[in-house]
Write an enzyme that holds these catalytic residues in place. Structure first.
Site, PDB file in Angstrom:
ATOM      1  N   GLU A  68     -13.290   3.562   0.050  1.00  0.00           N
ATOM      2  CA  GLU A  68     -11.891   4.225  -0.186  1.00  0.00           C
ATOM      3  C   GLU A  68     -11.858   5.314   0.885  1.00  0.00           C
ATOM      4  OE1 GLU A  68     -10.523   5.444  -4.153  1.00  0.00           O
ATOM      5  OE2 GLU A  68     -10.864   3.103  -4.739  1.00  0.00           O
TER       6      GLU A  68
ATOM      7  N   GLU B 186     -13.370  14.118  -4.360  1.00  0.00           N
ATOM      8  CA  GLU B 186     -13.768  12.792  -4.901  1.00  0.00           C
ATOM      9  C   GLU B 186     -13.001  11.614  -4.542  1.00  0.00           C
ATOM     10  OE1 GLU B 186     -13.619   9.655  -6.376  1.00  0.00           O
ATOM     11  OE2 GLU B 186     -12.723  10.385  -8.142  1.00  0.00           O
TER      12      GLU B 186
HETATM   13  C1  LIG Z   1      -9.593   9.598  -6.712  1.00  0.00           C
HETATM   14  S1  LIG Z   1      -8.268  10.565  -6.831  1.00  0.00           S
HETATM   15  C2  LIG Z   1      -9.285  12.019  -7.452  1.00  0.00           C
HETATM   16  C3  LIG Z   1      -8.232  12.944  -8.014  1.00  0.00           C
HETATM   17  C4  LIG Z   1      -8.845  14.322  -8.510  1.00  0.00           C
HETATM   18  N1  LIG Z   1      -9.587  15.220  -7.727  1.00  0.00           N
HETATM   19  C5  LIG Z   1     -10.049  13.680  -9.624  1.00  0.00           C
HETATM   20  O1  LIG Z   1     -11.158  13.811  -9.528  1.00  0.00           O
HETATM   21  O2  LIG Z   1      -9.621  13.407 -10.663  1.00  0.00           O
HETATM   22  C6  LIG Z   1      -8.383  10.920  -5.162  1.00  0.00           C
HETATM   23  C7  LIG Z   1      -7.142  11.964  -4.752  1.00  0.00           C
HETATM   24  O3  LIG Z   1      -7.062  12.042  -3.418  1.00  0.00           O
HETATM   25  C8  LIG Z   1      -5.906  11.982  -2.740  1.00  0.00           C
HETATM   26  N2  LIG Z   1      -6.078  11.620  -1.386  1.00  0.00           N
HETATM   27  C9  LIG Z   1      -6.843  10.679  -0.880  1.00  0.00           C
HETATM   28  N3  LIG Z   1      -6.788  10.678   0.632  1.00  0.00           N
HETATM   29  C10 LIG Z   1      -5.980  11.992   0.866  1.00  0.00           C
HETATM   30  C11 LIG Z   1      -5.833  12.449   2.062  1.00  0.00           C
HETATM   31  N4  LIG Z   1      -6.173  12.038   3.324  1.00  0.00           N
HETATM   32  N5  LIG Z   1      -5.397  13.696   2.083  1.00  0.00           N
HETATM   33  C12 LIG Z   1      -4.851  14.411   0.709  1.00  0.00           C
HETATM   34  N6  LIG Z   1      -5.037  13.733  -0.350  1.00  0.00           N
HETATM   35  C13 LIG Z   1      -5.622  12.717  -0.538  1.00  0.00           C
HETATM   36  C14 LIG Z   1      -5.328  10.980  -3.627  1.00  0.00           C
HETATM   37  O4  LIG Z   1      -3.693  10.832  -3.505  1.00  0.00           O
HETATM   38  C15 LIG Z   1      -5.556  11.179  -4.979  1.00  0.00           C
HETATM   39  O5  LIG Z   1      -4.816  12.111  -5.536  1.00  0.00           O
END
Ligand SMILES: C[S@@+](CC[C@H](N)C(=O)[O-])C[C@H]1O[C@@H](n2cnc3c(N)ncnc32)[C@H](O)[C@@H]1O
Length: 638
Positions: free
Chosen positions: A440, A431
């Site tokens: 994003e 997500e």
């Molecule tokens: C919108 S949050 C969603 C968190 C969780 N999966 C939820 O649905 O509540 C997106 C998460 O993806 C992580 N994230 C974003 N880009 C990433 C990347 N390239 N590699 C690893 N993690 C990433 C962010 O740090 C964040 O914790």
């Protein structure tokens, strides 16, 4: 997801007050002190609209008179002036009169009364209705707006009726003072006054309301400061008390969402209890409003509050933000259902465990949803939780150590685009969606993660589409203008859009589907995530276009018999889901769209090695400059 202030934006605003102030407006006020006592003590009103000048004082600027044009400011203390009194201009003022002497006299009186209002420090001045050719009226009002920026100016706008007497049409021409004409006249005034933030509308609901419901909706995009119900528009119930028709009640309920002040106008002897009976009735209607739902209570502080979109790769979410997301009652239940359907469709009970990689796992709610789906479907799962935020990794590891079922989970700290996975995945669950779907950088992140997806492997979500619609909202546009620079007009904002009027239904803009066939670094590097969309919207009612509102729709999984979606797009909206607010995409200059007109606009998604940015432009009804060329004002870092 995007429900938080990105760094650099203001703190979360205070919860707005639920109280709605109710005022009274009588044609004359003989003794102000007594009148205020009557209105506030007996009628229980919160404020009064009071003529600024003595009604019988006829000023002739060529022959100044000895007596005063109004009562002394000593009648009230300054606290009362600024809390309880809204000033009203003299009704005889004719700023567009063809009679030069009357016009000059009117200009002088206008200036004198506005100066007096500023001296008293009253919060607002009520202006008379504006005619369609009232250009000198606009000239005088514009000067007043600039010279008294701390005063709000409320223009009376009768929603259907023309002014009751010529004496009320300070702008001259009366045709423009009703229905669509009233809106056009208001819009012309607002444009001539350069969208001044201290110019607002006092909307008058007369005995008749417009037939077209959309006419009312259009006012929801305007700076609605007060809603006036004239005493003559009330019906009388069996007990002899004033009530409003059902249509009036419904209209008022709709307008009350914007928390304008309410005002009863009429003679003090309109009822045996004066205007007190009307005030009491309005208070009753206000109290009858449905209590806000939990979601509304949560969202209310964010109404029309601009937030910079997230920089998902540079910024790390905070604990509180994760906690807020995790309370979403819809999102995780839909993800669980999607994973369940996937497992049932692609894997066998008792078979090899499905390798599920939750990429961007945060504090693990999608991992938990995956484990629940595994238990419910009877399909075993080997789960990986990939997360680049080191603080969230602490939580993930804590859950592995303490929570039942989490022993099947491997936590992987780091960026999903760089991880060298020890096994290939059957399914990627993520997500990474923004308010506008791809904004994003979900496409870029998932492309990178695809390196470790089996051939024929799957992704949840399988697609997402951004949507966009033309938006009228002088409120949001003024919020952007407030920054006084070009860069803010070339930025997109996450905002719980409230004081706004979407001018027609949204249309799809950019579509992304996952996974693609690319698996090698070279194949993935060749994926083109740039897009262009040229859209054309028919706008039935017309209005002032201030920008666009963006939404998204995403298919999480579709097994042919059941499809699971999450959506903020109004026609397919996931009701109750609060993790995303819409996106506001401003235009540098507002544009008038005529009734039955067409809005044509182009949107570009641009992607280079290090960044992604959007550009946008209006082409119809008139071309705008292309906003944010080369991402000069705003981009998202890769
Ligand atoms: C919108 S949050 C969603 C968190 C969780 N999966 C939820 O649905 O509540 C997106 C998460 O993806 C992580 N994230 C974003 N880009 C990433 C990347 N390239 N590699 C690893 N993690 C990433 C962010 O740090 C964040 O914790």
């Amino acid at each position: 997801a995007t429900l938080h202030s990105a760094p650099g934006t203001a703190a979360r605003p205070e919860m707005p007050s639920r109280n709605i102030e109710i005022g009274v407006s009588t044609p004359t006020v003989a003794d102000l002190k007594k009148h205020l006592a009557l209105a506030t003590d007996q009628w229980q009103a919160n404020f009064c609209v009071v003529p600024l000048a003595h009604p019988r004082y006829w000023r002739d600027h060529r022959r100044p008179r000895a007596e005063q044009f109004t009562r002394s400011d000593l009648v009230l203390d300054s606290n009362a002036w600024c809390r309880l009194v809204v000033g009203k201009l003299s009704p005889w003022i004719r700023l567009d009169s063809a009679d030069e002497a009357l016009r000059k006299q009117s200009e002088a009186a206008f200036k004198q009364e506005v100066a007096w209002a500023a001296h008293l420090n009253v919060p607002a001045v009520m202006l008379p209705p504006v005619g369609s050719d009232a250009v000198n009226y606009a000239h005088c009002v514009n000067q007043a707006l600039l010279s008294a920026p701390h005063i709000q100016f409320w223009v009376r706008v009768p929603i259907t009726h023309p002014p009751q007497s010529t004496a009320e049409a300070a702008g001259g021409d009366e045709d423009g003072s009703s229905g669509t004409g009233a809106w056009a006249s208001w819009n012309r005034l607002r444009c001539l006054c350069e969208h001044a933030p201290n110019l607002g509308v006092s909307l008058e609901l007369g005995a008749d309301l417009p037939d077209d419901e959309a006419e009312l909706e259009r006012w929801l995009g305007e700076p609605l400061r007060a809603v006036v119900t004239p005493a003559v528009a009330y019906l009388t119930n069996k007990r002899g008390y004033p009530t409003l028709s059902r249509r009036h009640q419904a209209a008022l309920a709709r307008l009350l969402q914007h928390k304008p002040r309410l005002l009863v106008s009429g003679r003090a002897d309109a009822h045996s209890e004066g205007l007190g009976a009307h005030v009491q009735y309005l208070r009753y209607l206000v109290s009858q409003r449905l209590a806000p739902s939990q979601q509304e209570r949560y969202e209310a502080p964010y109404y029309d509050f601009l937030q910079a979109p997230l920089q998902p790769l540079q910024d790390n979410l905070e604990s509180q933000t994760y906690e807020t997301f995790e309370k979403d009652p819809v999102k995780y239940e839909r993800y669980e259902r999607a994973v369940y359907l996937y497992l049932c469709q692609r894997h066998q009970p008792g078979g090899e465990p499905a390798v599920v990689m939750v990429v961007g796992a945060g504090r693990g709610p999608l991992v938990a949803a995956t484990l629940r789906a595994s238990a419910a479907s009877g399909r075993r799962v080997r789960a990986f939780a990939v997360e680049k935020n080191p603080n969230a990794v602490v939580t993930l590891r804590g859950r592995c150590a303490t929570e039942a079922g989490w022993d099947a989970v491997t936590v992987v700290p780091g960026d999903m685009r760089e991880w060298e996975a020890p096994v290939l995945a059957d399914l990627l669950v993520s997500e990474l969606l923004g308010s506008w779907g791809d904004n994003e950088l979900s496409p870029e992140c998932l492309d990178g993660a695809q390196r470790y997806l089996k051939p024929g492997g799957a992704s949840i979500p399988t697609d997402y589409t951004s949507y966009v619609a033309p938006l009228s909202s002088s409120r949001l546009w003024n919020e952007v203008k407030h920054f006084k620079d070009l860069a803010h007009f070339e930025t997109q904002y996450v905002v719980k859009v409230h004081n706004a009027y979407p001018m027609c239904a949204p249309q799809p803009c950019f579509v992304f589907t996952h996974p693609s066939d690319a698996r090698t670094v070279a194949e993935i590097g060749a994926i083109d995530n740039s897009r262009v969309a040229q859209l054309s919207f028919d706008v039935p009612l017309g209005g002032e276009l201030h920008g666009f509102i963006g939404y998204f729709h995403s298919t999480l999984w579709d097994d042919g018999s059941e499809a699971v979606h999450i959506s903020t797009e109004p026609s397919t909206e996931s009701v109750g889901m609060f993790s995303w607010f819409p996106l506001f995409i401003p235009l540098r200059t507002p544009v008038l769209v005529p009734e039955g007109g067409r809005v044509e606009a182009a949107f570009w998604r641009n992607a280079s090695r290090h960044r992604v940015w959007y550009e946008w432009a209006l082409t119809e009804p008139q071309p705008s400059p292309i906003h944010n060329p080369n991402g000069r004002s705003y981009h998202i870092g890769l």
